[in-house]
Enzyme design. Structure first.
Site, PDB file in Angstrom:
ATOM      1  N   GLY A  22       0.160  -7.184 -10.370  1.00 37.30           N
ATOM      2  CA  GLY A  22       0.575  -8.188  -9.401  1.00 37.30           C
ATOM      3  C   GLY A  22       0.094  -9.579  -9.751  1.00 37.30           C
ATOM      4  N   GLY A  26      -0.247 -15.576  -6.315  1.00 37.68           N
ATOM      5  CA  GLY A  26      -1.369 -15.344  -5.421  1.00 37.68           C
ATOM      6  C   GLY A  26      -2.674 -15.002  -6.107  1.00 37.68           C
ATOM      7  N   TYR A 172      -1.246   0.159   6.683  1.00 36.99           N
ATOM      8  CA  TYR A 172      -1.931  -0.755   5.765  1.00 36.99           C
ATOM      9  C   TYR A 172      -3.427  -0.439   5.735  1.00 36.99           C
ATOM     10  CZ  TYR A 172      -3.646  -5.064   3.600  1.00 36.99           C
ATOM     11  OH  TYR A 172      -4.267  -5.966   2.771  1.00 36.99           O
TER      12      TYR A 172
END
Length: 306
Positions: A22, A26, A172
């Site tokens: 990822g 970010g 989550y």
């Protein structure tokens, strides 16, 4: 070393190989960028290769891109095979990618999206790459969790995929609690090898795209409060970078922001929730993860002991 740990405290990373999931945006982007600037050879493992290439172009140093969709075990296996063919070692595996508060949906393998991506995808990837790390002294697996591991969080062994009912916040929380339990159990299994360690980190409240699925009831208040309670992705990446590079860090530790309630600030050692340390639950989760992914770790094979 400075009292407040910053990117300037990252040791020279020349000669080290880092894989960051990822990493096109970010926290992952800032993590990869900092490691590359300090001399590491960095692989951006990303779902969108075009965005990954664009991110790599904004970094300095030895940076390359590898396609990886953590919501597909086929993609995880393909990515791992590609990395194994091009790398002869991995010093740092940064399990950073994740999704947050998604509506009810499943991965390509039928897993609940948050549990399947955040935990099972990284569990599989780590298992497939670990034998590139075990021979490397000082190698580390760093998995990014969240303060969300404390919120409505439990490992629902009777319904891991949330098929009976669904809470995006609860799912989550389960996935982030699983990240920590995975780290602690992995460290226990790595300890006899004496070379690779498992460490965890969390970014506090950081302003990233991860929060795009925040429920509407929370979105407006958070928008108003954001300037007060969030920090930049560059600051949010510091706990991960410290877990990955601080010579004083050791296996089983957890790093987060040092400010009030671990919301923001410079990184320091923190503790996770009491249930995250439950050894029986960690081991039960490990067995379930092996069964769901059909991945067996090399840590118990005598031939790989060093």
């Amino acid at each position: 070393m400075s009292k407040k740990w910053t990117r300037t405290d990252i040791p020279d990373q020349r000669g080290r190989v880092a894989v960051v999931t990822g990493a096109n945006t970010g926290l992952g982007y800032e993590t990869a960028k900092a490691l590359a600037e300090r001399g590491a050879s960095v692989v951006l493992a990303v779902r969108d290769v075009e965005k990954g290439e664009q991110a790599a172009a904004r970094m300095t140093g030895d940076v390359s891109v590898q396609a990886l969709d953590l919501s597909s075990l086929d993609s995880v296996r393909t990515a791992a095979a590609a990395l194994r063919s091009r790398l002869d070692r991995i010093d740092l595996l940064i399990n950073n990618a994740g999704v947050m508060y998604t509506p009810r949906q499943t991965t390509r393998d039928g897993f609940e999206m948050q549990f399947g991506t955040n935990h099972l995808g990284h569990f599989a990837l780590t298992g497939l790459l670990l034998d590139l790390m075990l021979p490397v002294p000082g190698s580390r697996v760093v998995t990014v969790s969240s303060t969300g591991h404390r919120i409505r969080a439990a490992i629902h062994f009777d319904d891991l995929q949330w098929e009976r009912s669904y809470s995006r916040v609860g799912a989550y929380g389960q996935s982030k609690l699983a990240n920590l339990m995975f780290t602690y159990e992995l460290q226990r299994r790595l300890a006899p090898h004496g070379t690779t360690v498992a460490v965890a980190a969390h970014p506090g409240m950081s302003s990233t795209e991860l929060a795009r699925n925040t429920p509407a009831a929370l979105r407006l208040p958070l928008t108003w409060l954001a300037p007060l309670i969030t920090q930049t992705p560059a600051m949010g990446a510091l706990p991960t970078l410290r877990a990955a590079t601080d010579p004083a860090a050791f296996g089983g530790q957890y790093y987060g922001p040092g400010g009030r309630n671990e919301i923001k600030g410079h990184p320091r050692l923190v503790t996770s929730s009491p249930q995250s340390y439950e050894v029986t639950t960690q081991q039960q989760l490990w067995t379930a993860s092996e069964d769901l992914t059909n991945i067996k770790y090399p840590t118990d094979e005598p031939s790989l002991h060093v």
